[in-house]
Write an enzyme that holds these catalytic residues in place. Structure first.
Site, PDB file in Angstrom:
ATOM      1  N   ILE A   1     -15.731 -16.770   2.420  1.00 37.56           N
ATOM      2  CA  ILE A   1     -15.209 -16.710   3.780  1.00 37.56           C
ATOM      3  C   ILE A   1     -16.225 -16.057   4.713  1.00 37.56           C
ATOM      4  CG2 ILE A   1     -12.832 -16.688   2.946  1.00 37.56           C
ATOM      5  CD1 ILE A   1     -12.665 -13.746   3.761  1.00 37.56           C
ATOM      6  N   CYS A   2     -16.217 -16.483   5.947  1.00 34.31           N
ATOM      7  CA  CYS A   2     -17.152 -15.981   6.952  1.00 34.31           C
ATOM      8  C   CYS A   2     -16.657 -14.636   7.479  1.00 34.31           C
ATOM      9  CB  CYS A   2     -17.274 -16.984   8.102  1.00 34.31           C
ATOM     10  SG  CYS A   2     -18.333 -16.401   9.429  1.00 34.31           S
ATOM     11  N   LEU A   3     -17.453 -13.608   7.232  1.00 38.05           N
ATOM     12  CA  LEU A   3     -17.113 -12.272   7.708  1.00 38.05           C
ATOM     13  C   LEU A   3     -18.234 -11.664   8.547  1.00 38.05           C
ATOM     14  CD1 LEU A   3     -15.557 -10.822   4.428  1.00 38.05           C
ATOM     15  CD2 LEU A   3     -14.346 -11.592   6.444  1.00 38.05           C
TER      16      LEU A   3
ATOM     17  N   LYS B   1     -15.165 -21.873   9.060  1.00 41.91           N
ATOM     18  CA  LYS B   1     -15.320 -20.425   8.912  1.00 41.91           C
ATOM     19  C   LYS B   1     -15.446 -20.050   7.436  1.00 41.91           C
ATOM     20  CE  LYS B   1     -13.173 -19.507  13.259  1.00 41.91           C
ATOM     21  NZ  LYS B   1     -11.987 -19.150  13.951  1.00 41.91           N
TER      22      LYS B   1
END
Length: 175
Positions: free
Chosen positions: A118-120, A111
């Site tokens: 960071i994966c958002l 993620k």
């Protein structure tokens, strides 16, 4: 905000919304936007401290307010795990949310994108788009970074991918 837990709703409603739609290339309007950003960050930080939920420190790393650095932390198993936090304000801000980076965690979870971003995309970006330009840095931390840390750090610690600084120090001393 339908479907959100009461604590998240309460926190979010206490972070001031921003009104100036300006990005780094907008001169005086950007200066006004930065003032609103600081006001929201101060309110969010004060609220967290009053609730004994202090979990980050950030500041602008340049006078233009386009680069931000700091620390964030997450307590798991009664141990405070601290990470560097950094991000740049995109040229298309506030239409585009900043990409929050935790460089120490780069490559440790799926993620995350290269460079520790960071994966958002799935949960946060649609929310940001819907609330542009009212959301700012404080909202990105509250609705983006905080849930990401809560979801990912316990898994990373329990799997041994992230070691507490005391654990890392004692393992090197014993060798």
């Amino acid at each position: 905000m339908e479907g959100w837990d009461p604590n998240t709703k309460s926190t979010l409603t206490q972070i001031p919304l921003l009104s100036t739609k300006a990005g780094p290339r907008d001169g005086a309007a950007w200066t006004q936007r930065l003032k609103e950003e600081y006001k929201a960050l101060i309110a969010y930080t004060s609220m967290n401290k009053s609730r004994d939920n202090d979990w980050f420190r950030i500041s602008a790393a340049n006078p233009e307010g386009t680069r931000w650095t700091g620390k964030c932390w997450y307590v798991h198993n009664l141990l405070k795990n601290e990470f560097d936090l950094q991000f740049d304000i995109p040229v298309t801000y506030p239409a585009t949310a900043p990409e929050l980076e935790l460089p120490q965690l780069d490559g440790k979870t799926q993620k995350m994108y290269r460079g520790g971003k960071i994966c958002l995309t799935v949960h946060f970006k649609p929310l940001w788009a819907k609330n542009c330009p009212r959301f700012g840095i404080a909202h990105a931390l509250c609705l983006g970074l905080a849930p990401w840390l809560a979801a990912e750090i316990p898994i990373l610690v329990d799997s041994g991918m992230v070691k507490h600084k005391d654990d890392a120090a004692s393992s090197t001393e014993s060798q």
